[in-house]
Write a protein that holds these residues in place. Structure first.
Motif, PDB file in Angstrom:
ATOM      1  N   PHE A 268      18.283 -11.030   2.752  1.00 19.04           N
ATOM      2  CA  PHE A 268      16.973 -10.498   3.093  1.00 19.04           C
ATOM      3  C   PHE A 268      16.485  -9.603   1.951  1.00 19.04           C
ATOM      4  CE2 PHE A 268      19.202 -11.373   7.012  1.00 19.04           C
ATOM      5  CZ  PHE A 268      18.257 -12.056   7.764  1.00 19.04           C
ATOM      6  N   LEU A 269      15.219  -9.782   1.561  1.00 23.01           N
ATOM      7  CA  LEU A 269      14.656  -9.027   0.446  1.00 23.01           C
ATOM      8  C   LEU A 269      13.341  -8.388   0.863  1.00 23.01           C
ATOM      9  CD1 LEU A 269      15.096 -11.720  -2.365  1.00 23.01           C
ATOM     10  CD2 LEU A 269      16.617  -9.792  -1.909  1.00 23.01           C
ATOM     11  N   GLN A 270      13.110  -7.166   0.381  1.00 23.10           N
ATOM     12  CA  GLN A 270      11.820  -6.524   0.580  1.00 23.10           C
ATOM     13  C   GLN A 270      11.545  -5.571  -0.573  1.00 23.10           C
ATOM     14  OE1 GLN A 270      11.871  -4.338   4.249  1.00 23.10           O
ATOM     15  NE2 GLN A 270      13.513  -2.998   3.631  1.00 23.10           N
ATOM     16  N   LEU A 271      10.264  -5.332  -0.821  1.00 18.78           N
ATOM     17  CA  LEU A 271       9.876  -4.429  -1.896  1.00 18.78           C
ATOM     18  C   LEU A 271       9.979  -2.977  -1.455  1.00 18.78           C
ATOM     19  CD1 LEU A 271       6.687  -5.984  -3.552  1.00 18.78           C
ATOM     20  CD2 LEU A 271       8.994  -5.878  -4.468  1.00 18.78           C
ATOM     21  N   SER A 272      10.393  -2.114  -2.377  1.00 17.84           N
ATOM     22  CA  SER A 272      10.312  -0.670  -2.169  1.00 17.84           C
ATOM     23  C   SER A 272       9.034  -0.163  -2.836  1.00 17.84           C
ATOM     24  CB  SER A 272      11.520   0.035  -2.788  1.00 17.84           C
ATOM     25  OG  SER A 272      12.707  -0.318  -2.118  1.00 17.84           O
ATOM     26  N   THR A 273       8.463   0.880  -2.274  1.00 18.32           N
ATOM     27  CA  THR A 273       7.251   1.473  -2.850  1.00 18.32           C
ATOM     28  C   THR A 273       7.498   2.967  -3.057  1.00 18.32           C
ATOM     29  OG1 THR A 273       6.385   1.647  -0.586  1.00 18.32           O
ATOM     30  CG2 THR A 273       5.658  -0.225  -1.905  1.00 18.32           C
ATOM     31  N   PRO A 274       8.229   3.320  -4.113  1.00 19.89           N
ATOM     32  CA  PRO A 274       8.742   4.681  -4.273  1.00 19.89           C
ATOM     33  C   PRO A 274       7.720   5.752  -4.617  1.00 19.89           C
ATOM     34  CG  PRO A 274       9.269   3.367  -6.202  1.00 19.89           C
ATOM     35  CD  PRO A 274       8.703   2.436  -5.182  1.00 19.89           C
ATOM     36  N   LEU A 275       6.628   5.388  -5.275  1.00 18.11           N
ATOM     37  CA  LEU A 275       5.734   6.403  -5.814  1.00 18.11           C
ATOM     38  C   LEU A 275       4.473   6.597  -4.980  1.00 18.11           C
ATOM     39  CD1 LEU A 275       6.006   5.482  -9.596  1.00 18.11           C
ATOM     40  CD2 LEU A 275       7.368   7.115  -8.285  1.00 18.11           C
ATOM     41  N   LEU A 276       4.482   6.125  -3.747  1.00 21.95           N
ATOM     42  CA  LEU A 276       3.291   6.189  -2.918  1.00 21.95           C
ATOM     43  C   LEU A 276       3.447   7.194  -1.788  1.00 21.95           C
ATOM     44  CD1 LEU A 276       2.535   2.366  -2.569  1.00 21.95           C
ATOM     45  CD2 LEU A 276       1.684   3.962  -4.291  1.00 21.95           C
ATOM     46  N   ASN A 277       2.327   7.827  -1.404  1.00 25.12           N
ATOM     47  CA  ASN A 277       2.351   8.682  -0.220  1.00 25.12           C
ATOM     48  C   ASN A 277       2.305   7.808   1.024  1.00 25.12           C
ATOM     49  OD1 ASN A 277      -0.396   7.983   0.310  1.00 25.12           O
ATOM     50  ND2 ASN A 277      -1.085   9.601  -1.085  1.00 25.12           N
ATOM     51  N   SER A 278       2.445   8.414   2.179  1.00 27.08           N
ATOM     52  CA  SER A 278       2.554   7.648   3.418  1.00 27.08           C
ATOM     53  C   SER A 278       1.315   6.797   3.686  1.00 27.08           C
ATOM     54  CB  SER A 278       2.815   8.590   4.591  1.00 27.08           C
ATOM     55  OG  SER A 278       1.787   9.561   4.698  1.00 27.08           O
ATOM     56  N   GLU A 279       0.113   7.321   3.354  1.00 28.66           N
ATOM     57  CA  GLU A 279      -1.114   6.568   3.586  1.00 28.66           C
ATOM     58  C   GLU A 279      -1.189   5.336   2.689  1.00 28.66           C
ATOM     59  OE1 GLU A 279      -5.975   7.247   3.337  1.00 28.66           O
ATOM     60  OE2 GLU A 279      -4.610   8.967   3.392  1.00 28.66           O
ATOM     61  N   ASP A 280      -0.845   5.516   1.407  1.00 31.52           N
ATOM     62  CA  ASP A 280      -0.876   4.385   0.477  1.00 31.52           C
ATOM     63  C   ASP A 280       0.207   3.363   0.814  1.00 31.52           C
ATOM     64  OD1 ASP A 280      -3.032   5.361  -0.907  1.00 31.52           O
ATOM     65  OD2 ASP A 280      -1.839   6.329  -2.473  1.00 31.52           O
ATOM     66  N   LYS A 281       1.374   3.839   1.256  1.00 30.08           N
ATOM     67  CA  LYS A 281       2.431   2.906   1.648  1.00 30.08           C
ATOM     68  C   LYS A 281       1.973   2.018   2.791  1.00 30.08           C
ATOM     69  CE  LYS A 281       6.623   5.326   0.182  1.00 30.08           C
ATOM     70  NZ  LYS A 281       7.923   5.902   0.594  1.00 30.08           N
ATOM     71  N   LYS A 282       1.280   2.628   3.746  1.00 29.93           N
ATOM     72  CA  LYS A 282       0.772   1.846   4.877  1.00 29.93           C
ATOM     73  C   LYS A 282      -0.230   0.805   4.401  1.00 29.93           C
ATOM     74  CE  LYS A 282      -1.449   2.333   9.395  1.00 29.93           C
ATOM     75  NZ  LYS A 282      -2.021   3.292  10.385  1.00 29.93           N
ATOM     76  N   ALA A 283      -1.100   1.185   3.469  1.00 29.49           N
ATOM     77  CA  ALA A 283      -2.099   0.248   2.949  1.00 29.49           C
ATOM     78  C   ALA A 283      -1.436  -0.887   2.179  1.00 29.49           C
ATOM     79  CB  ALA A 283      -3.091   0.996   2.056  1.00 29.49           C
ATOM     80  N   VAL A 284      -0.496  -0.540   1.313  1.00 32.00           N
ATOM     81  CA  VAL A 284       0.200  -1.562   0.520  1.00 32.00           C
ATOM     82  C   VAL A 284       1.019  -2.485   1.419  1.00 32.00           C
ATOM     83  CG1 VAL A 284       2.064  -1.888  -1.150  1.00 32.00           C
ATOM     84  CG2 VAL A 284       0.239  -0.247  -1.625  1.00 32.00           C
ATOM     85  N   GLY A 285       1.510  -1.923   2.533  1.00 35.38           N
ATOM     86  CA  GLY A 285       2.281  -2.745   3.456  1.00 35.38           C
ATOM     87  C   GLY A 285       1.520  -3.929   3.999  1.00 35.38           C
ATOM     88  N   SER A 286       0.200  -3.867   3.967  1.00 38.65           N
ATOM     89  CA  SER A 286      -0.607  -4.973   4.488  1.00 38.65           C
ATOM     90  C   SER A 286      -0.578  -6.197   3.587  1.00 38.65           C
ATOM     91  CB  SER A 286      -2.056  -4.513   4.686  1.00 38.65           C
ATOM     92  OG  SER A 286      -2.658  -4.190   3.441  1.00 38.65           O
ATOM     93  N   ILE A 287      -0.111  -6.055   2.336  1.00 41.02           N
ATOM     94  CA  ILE A 287      -0.063  -7.216   1.435  1.00 41.02           C
ATOM     95  C   ILE A 287       1.366  -7.601   1.062  1.00 41.02           C
ATOM     96  CG2 ILE A 287      -2.317  -6.625   0.473  1.00 41.02           C
ATOM     97  CD1 ILE A 287      -0.819  -5.775  -2.119  1.00 41.02           C
ATOM     98  N   ILE A 288       2.343  -6.887   1.625  1.00 39.91           N
ATOM     99  CA  ILE A 288       3.743  -7.150   1.286  1.00 39.91           C
ATOM    100  C   ILE A 288       4.405  -7.954   2.392  1.00 39.91           C
ATOM    101  CG2 ILE A 288       6.014  -6.089   0.970  1.00 39.91           C
ATOM    102  CD1 ILE A 288       4.694  -3.816  -0.476  1.00 39.91           C
ATOM    103  N   SER A 289       5.143  -8.975   2.026  1.00 41.73           N
ATOM    104  CA  SER A 289       5.913  -9.755   2.989  1.00 41.73           C
ATOM    105  C   SER A 289       7.384  -9.706   2.623  1.00 41.73           C
ATOM    106  CB  SER A 289       5.446 -11.215   3.013  1.00 41.73           C
ATOM    107  OG  SER A 289       5.691 -11.829   1.756  1.00 41.73           O
ATOM    108  N   GLN A 290       8.239  -9.709   3.625  1.00 41.80           N
ATOM    109  CA  GLN A 290       9.676  -9.772   3.402  1.00 41.80           C
ATOM    110  C   GLN A 290      10.063 -11.218   3.105  1.00 41.80           C
ATOM    111  OE1 GLN A 290      11.697  -8.054   6.753  1.00 41.80           O
ATOM    112  NE2 GLN A 290      10.945  -6.005   6.343  1.00 41.80           N
TER     113      GLN A 290
END
Length: 203
Positions: free
Chosen positions: A170-192
């Motif tokens: 199983f693979l997924q992207l990490s988003t280390p440099l984002l705040n919680s709001e940006d992580k939520k937004a980026v999560g809408s285009i990320i798939s596992q």
């Protein structure tokens, strides 16, 4: 594009001479893989497993390491608060199994390496990743917004996890440099991604 294992497995078939148990592989693991868990410490883990008590071992750095799971073909150890290791024996067409090792580091962002070895710990290759394989544009999203969110995914850091009971990764992207709001937004285009082992590669 997710790159395949950087080897031709059958070129190494002669190196895999006999099937080993996960216990044997764990004990024969080179100390360089985890320098603060020497063979004596690795034996201690198995002693605790046999006694059916908590497998909590004080490592050579005076920290705590815990073996979560060990089966005939799978092992998982939490090395410390920031790192873990998983091992899985994977069947190879026309030969004995090879060993897949996933090492994951969280400091604080999570990133994994995926390496392959013979059962005698001869290196066979590794996997590298392209962040584009994890990004999908929703139909309702504008191209401009999609481009903005994609630009936030830097650097590309991938977290990997082996299945304990299936030949899957199983693979997924990490988003280390984002705040919680940006992580939520980026999560809408990320798939596992779930990759299955076919006897030669994960795909």
């Amino acid at each position: 594009m997710l790159k395949r294992i950087l080897i031709i497995l059958f070129a190494f078939a002669s190196l895999i001479v006999s099937a080993k148990s996960m216990r044997e592989i764990w004990l024969s693991m080179p100390d360089s893989m985890v320098r603060y868990l020497n063979k004596s410490k690795r034996i201690e883990f198995l002693d605790y497993v046999d006694m059916k008590v908590k497998t909590d071992v004080k490592n050579l750095l005076q920290g705590s390491s815990v073996m979560d799971t060990i089966t005939s073909d799978y092992l998982s150890v939490k090395l410390n608060e920031a790192s873990a290791i998983q091992m899985k024996l994977l069947p190879v067409r026309g030969s004995d199994s090879l060993l897949c090792v996933v090492r994951t580091y969280s400091a604080p962002a999570t990133e994994s390496t995926v390496n392959f070895f013979t059962q005698d710990w001869q290196p066979l290759g590794d996997m590298s990743f392209d962040g584009g394989q994890f990004i999908v544009k929703p139909d309702t999203m504008s191209e401009q917004r999609f481009a903005e969110l994609k630009a936030m995914i830097e650097p590309v850091m991938v977290q990997a996890e082996l299945s304990a009971d299936r030949d899957e990764l199983f693979l997924q992207l990490s988003t280390p440099l984002l705040n919680s709001e940006d992580k939520k937004a980026v999560g809408s285009i990320i798939s596992q991604r779930k990759l299955k082992w076919d006897g030669e590669i994960f795909k």
